[in-house]
Design a protein around this motif. Structure first.
Motif, mmCIF file in Angstrom:
data_model
loop_
_atom_site.group_PDB
_atom_site.id
_atom_site.type_symbol
_atom_site.label_atom_id
_atom_site.label_comp_id
_atom_site.label_asym_id
_atom_site.label_seq_id
_atom_site.Cartn_x
_atom_site.Cartn_y
_atom_site.Cartn_z
ATOM 1 N N TRP A 13 0.824 -1.208 0.000
ATOM 2 C CA TRP A 13 0.000 0.000 0.000
ATOM 3 C C TRP A 13 0.861 1.262 0.000
ATOM 4 O O TRP A 13 0.492 2.278 -0.591
ATOM 5 N N PHE A 73 -1.262 4.417 -1.958
ATOM 6 C CA PHE A 73 -1.738 5.314 -0.913
ATOM 7 C C PHE A 73 -1.956 6.724 -1.452
ATOM 8 O O PHE A 73 -2.941 7.399 -1.098
ATOM 9 N N ARG A 131 -2.660 7.493 -4.568
ATOM 10 C CA ARG A 131 -3.862 7.452 -5.421
ATOM 11 C C ARG A 131 -5.115 7.597 -4.565
ATOM 12 O O ARG A 131 -6.068 8.307 -4.940
ATOM 13 N N PHE A 132 -5.116 6.926 -3.426
ATOM 14 C CA PHE A 132 -6.259 7.024 -2.519
ATOM 15 C C PHE A 132 -6.441 8.460 -2.027
ATOM 16 O O PHE A 132 -7.569 8.985 -2.001
ATOM 17 N N HIS A 166 -7.960 10.604 -4.760
ATOM 18 C CA HIS A 166 -9.384 10.358 -4.978
ATOM 19 C C HIS A 166 -10.233 10.943 -3.851
ATOM 20 O O HIS A 166 -11.323 11.483 -4.106
ATOM 21 N N VAL A 167 -9.761 10.867 -2.614
ATOM 22 C CA VAL A 167 -10.518 11.430 -1.487
ATOM 23 C C VAL A 167 -10.577 12.950 -1.600
ATOM 24 O O VAL A 167 -11.634 13.571 -1.379
ATOM 25 N N TRP A 181 -15.752 6.302 3.837
ATOM 26 C CA TRP A 181 -14.342 6.543 4.152
ATOM 27 C C TRP A 181 -14.068 6.369 5.638
ATOM 28 O O TRP A 181 -12.927 6.093 6.030
ATOM 29 N N ARG A 184 -11.192 -2.208 5.714
ATOM 30 C CA ARG A 184 -10.095 -1.353 5.268
ATOM 31 C C ARG A 184 -9.422 -1.933 4.022
ATOM 32 O O ARG A 184 -9.108 -1.199 3.069
ATOM 33 N N ILE A 219 -11.359 -1.278 0.852
ATOM 34 C CA ILE A 219 -11.161 0.072 0.308
ATOM 35 C C ILE A 219 -9.789 0.177 -0.348
ATOM 36 O O ILE A 219 -9.650 0.750 -1.435
ATOM 37 N N TRP A 220 -8.794 -0.378 0.286
ATOM 38 C CA TRP A 220 -7.438 -0.295 -0.271
ATOM 39 C C TRP A 220 -7.337 -0.969 -1.631
ATOM 40 O O TRP A 220 -6.687 -0.438 -2.538
ATOM 41 N N GLU A 266 -9.147 -1.211 -4.045
ATOM 42 C CA GLU A 266 -9.665 -0.464 -5.190
ATOM 43 C C GLU A 266 -8.587 0.397 -5.850
ATOM 44 O O GLU A 266 -8.749 0.796 -7.006
ATOM 45 N N PHE A 267 -7.498 0.677 -5.131
ATOM 46 C CA PHE A 267 -6.493 1.613 -5.629
ATOM 47 C C PHE A 267 -5.173 0.927 -5.984
ATOM 48 O O PHE A 267 -4.161 1.584 -6.144
#
Length: 808
Positions: free
Chosen positions: A332, A419, A421-422, A425-426, A544, A708, A711-712, A714-715
């Motif tokens: 990650w 991380f 990328r996440f 996106h947020v 989130w 968690r 969610i991770w 996806e990126f």
């Protein structure tokens, strides 16, 4: 002991050999012709032996007493050889007698039947030595000229089923988890069909999914010197277990009648996978275990393929395992190109806040740097599509990366870290919500006048980018037969409603401008849809919060409790509609405008504006719409029989002798409705939610880690790096490259890793040792009986030996 084998001439008709067993129990006859021949040729030495076995067997439960005694005695003689005769040896001599050549072709089914019975009896009595002996004999017979044709016919499946494939005895061995006997079957070429083509293969599919079979299969294939590494990898028990979980997950929805069996297969395979990963002794072994790709089904994520597959399979314990979490956290925070790890875990809170602020400020230029990096380092290409020359050039360029300036390196390779990328996106998502809220609370906007601002255009552009990303996400996981994720439907609904609301409002403004002082119905629909989309967008923030170890479990409880409510909705709809329309039909007889004496109101409320007024004491079931509203909202405020009006009031066009009776019947039905909905259904929902919340709290840490990881994951797709709306440009570039590129992807997979094969072998040995030492491997009744017979046989042989010595 010498055995004189003389085979008498056999009659042509089978019926003459087989008198009814109940007519004369003393006659040793069987429905199997080969057994009859063996008994006839060795009657003197076998009569006493078979007589002892037949005394304890009755025809009430056994169809063929002689055959059962013959099978049991043959296995006894193989497992515990003695000096008073060998029944199996007599049987073998009968088969190869020179006078039986013409008989064997007619009795080949009888031979197959008795061999199958011998194998099955060995399995049930747990006699691995006898089983191995019989399998060796069958292989030995298949090499002779006399038996080759007969046994080949069994294996060709000429009679409908192959003898060595899906053999009932082998399937039963797998079900008993006897790895020693499973090994014997596999070494002699027996196997199980793993494909679930129809319901007939359910037992075979279940047996092939048992961990004992998977481990034994790998150990046998790995022990054969003529097997290649690729053939060994095809029998990898860990990969097969993942496949079994996936197949069982799919089949349990296709074949609902066998759902319990497929759930059992799924649970057993998951338990086996978790035990195997726990058997890894070093971090290196765990990395090999998790990093092994599963038939390239998850593209662009080779470093954590099995973790992603476990997420798709909802394998909570495996994903939440500490070593799995350590490896996925390392991936990650690691750069895909340079291998550099972001020191996020070791950073202080102040450093993290400063890093987030830098991400927000520098996000636009970093997007431009990412485009340059993709071209320079061929980041848009899969590794399999790179030529040797391109790999050499990229390797040289990567050697210069450590000597780069730190700021330049962070700008170029920002989006190569999952991380980051996440974070991007947020940030973009919150910016999108900010634009939507600006469009709502802008005081300059007028309902009937179109006022187009810059953020309205951005909202449409963002919505298109999000819809494209949602469709790509849904297609990718549905292609792998994944569980349907409600988050996908929420995201797609949110972005679709926002885009549709914007389009309908534009159309509505244009229509309203043509018709002055009139609001277009399209404009009204657009406003409503846009408002619903805004609610869904703000609720996305809860998704989130699952990343927080404190708030995440609470939000997870809310999501799961909402699923319990949805499960009760069909039941409520049936009850609601049944009572609502039934009471409405009865209350049609009661006058709607009749007030009771002592009513505190005048009963002149405008019914077009108010669905009902409870204090009117008037009939609220006079119209269908009022009846449905009154029944629905009474759930949140039960009781209120005053909505039925006067129970003693007059009826419509009926005699006054019957006044009040319909209202009393309706009130009784209303009481039943309140009991069913308020007392039963509501408490069922509460109990179900309590159970769900308790389950989440019992595994709070595991639930949070799993949420968690969902969610991770996806990126981790390196082909979806840029945030919205730049993902539209990224998707267009990839599509154009795929259309114009002449590079051919390498279809042949690389040579299997010898280190991984050695690791799997060690894990299998550890698994076997653990199974032998487990509490489940207790002493059974068969074990005691076998030990008793073995001791008695040894004493008998010793006694015979001593008697023979004294005689000499």
């Amino acid at each position: 002991m010498s055995v004189n084998i003389e085979i008498p001439e056999l009659p042509r008709r089978r019926a003459s050999l087989l008198p009814p067993l109940n007519e004369n129990p003393t006659i040793l006859r069987s429905y199997n012709e080969i057994i009859n021949i063996t008994i006839q040729n060795n009657l003197e030495c076998l009569k006493k032996k078979l007589g002892k076995f037949t005394e304890g067997i009755t025809t009430k439960f056994t169809k063929d007493v002689t055959k059962s005694a013959f099978i049991q005695l043959a296995i006894e003689d193989i497992a515990y050889p003695s000096n008073d005769g060998d029944l199996f040896r007599c049987f073998e001599l009968t088969l190869f007698n020179k006078d039986v050549d013409t008989v064997m072709l007619g009795y080949k089914d009888s031979l197959r039947d008795i061999i199958q019975e011998l194998l099955s009896e060995c399995v049930e009595k747990e006699q691995p030595l006898a089983l191995e002996f019989i399998l060796d004999k069958v292989d030995e017979w298949s090499e002779t000229e006399k038996m080759k044709v007969v046994i080949k016919g069994w294996n060709d499946g000429s009679n409908g089923k192959q003898f060595r494939c899906d053999n009932d005895a082998m399937i039963r061995t797998c079900e008993k988890n006897n790895i020693e006997m499973v090994n014997h079957f596999l070494k002699h070429g027996y196997d199980i069909n793993k494909k679930m083509t129809d319901d007939k293969h359910l037992r075979s599919f279940t047996a092939a999914a048992i961990p004992t079979y998977l481990v034994a299969k790998f150990m046998v294939v790995n022990s054969q010197c003529n097997r290649s590494k690729r053939e060994i990898m095809e029998s990898d028990p860990i990969t097969q277990a993942f496949e079994n979980v996936k197949n069982a997950r799919i089949e349990k929805y296709k074949r609902k009648e066998y759902e319990a069996k497929f759930k059992a297969i799924e649970a057993e395979s998951k338990e086996f996978i978790l035990e195997m990963v726990k058997n890894c002794e070093t971090f290196r072994q765990t990395s090999l275990f998790l990093n092994h790709n599963i038939k390239d089904e998850i593209d662009n994520s080779p470093l954590h393929a099995r973790i992603l597959q476990a997420v798709l399979d909802k394998h909570l314990e495996f994903v939440a395992y500490d070593d799995c979490q350590s490896i996925i956290r390392e991936a990650w925070l690691r750069c895909d190109v340079t291998g550099h790890t972001l020191p996020w875990s070791r950073s202080s809170t102040l450093v993290r806040i400063l890093y987030l602020l830098m991400c927000i400020v520098l996000l636009p230029p970093r997007i431009l740097c990412y485009v340059f990096m993709c071209i320079h380092y061929k980041y848009y290409k899969k590794v399999d599509m790179l030529s040797d020359e391109e790999k050499r050039i990229i390797a040289k360029r990567r050697e210069k990366v450590p000597h780069m300036n730190g700021f330049l390196r962070s700008m170029l390779f920002f989006f190569t870290i999952p991380f980051n990328r996440f974070l991007a996106h947020v940030i973009v998502h919150f910016f999108f919500i900010f634009l939507v809220l600006c469009s709502i609370i802008n005081p300059e906007n007028e309902v009937k006048k179109m006022h187009l601002d810059w953020y309205d255009c951005l909202i449409c552009l963002f919505a298109v980018g999000y819809i494209l990303m949602d469709v790509h996400q849904i297609y990718k996981y549905c292609e792998q037969n994944s569980y349907w994720n409600p988050i996908w439907m929420h995201n797609l609904s949110f972005h679709t409603f926002i885009l549709a609301g914007c389009i309908l409002q534009v159309i509505g403004y244009y229509s309203s401008s043509l018709e002055e002082n009139r609001s277009s119905f399209t404009l009204i629909i657009g406003h409503c849809i846009y408002g619903v989309g805004t609610i869904l967008g703000c609720l996305k923030i809860l998704y989130w919060t699952l990343l927080s170890p404190q708030i995440g479990p609470v939000v997870s409880c809310v999501f799961k409790a909402f699923k319990d409510i949805l499960a009760m909705i069909p039941l409520f709809i049936v009850i609601y509609s049944s009572f609502c329309f039934g009471i409405f039909y009865i209350m049609e007889l009661v006058k709607a405008d009749q007030l009771c004496e002592g009513s505190e109101t005048d009963g002149k409320a405008d019914r077009s504006e108010h669905a009902w007024k409870i204090d009117d004491n008037k009939n609220q079931f006079r119209k269908e719409r009022d009846a449905m509203k009154y029944s629905l909202w009474s759930i949140f405020d039960p009781g209120h029989t005053e909505g039925f009006g006067c129970t003693t009031g007059p009826l419509l066009d009926f005699s006054e002798n019957y006044q009040g009776f319909p209202a009393q019947v309706a009130i009784f039905l209303w009481w039943i409705y309140q009991v069913v909905v308020v007392i039963i259904c509501m408490n069922l929902i509460i109990a179900s939610m309590n159970t769900t919340i308790q389950n989440v709290q019992d595994f709070k840490t595991e639930e949070w880690k799993f949420a968690r990881t969902k969610i991770w994951q996806e990126f981790f797709d390196r082909r979806s790096c840029l945030p919205v709306p730049f993902n539209v440009l990224e998707t267009a570039i990839y599509w154009m490259y795929n259309q114009c590129s002449t590079d051919a992807e390498v279809t042949t997979s690389p040579e299997p890793n010898a280190e991984y094969i050695a690791m799997v072998e060690d894990l299998c040995n550890t698994y076997i040792n653990n199974q032998e030492d487990s509490s489940e491997n207790k002493i059974t009744k068969e074990d005691l009986e076998n030990s008793k017979k073995k001791i008695l046989n040894e004493l008998r042989n010793a006694e015979n030996f001593l008697g023979h010595s004294r005689t000499n």
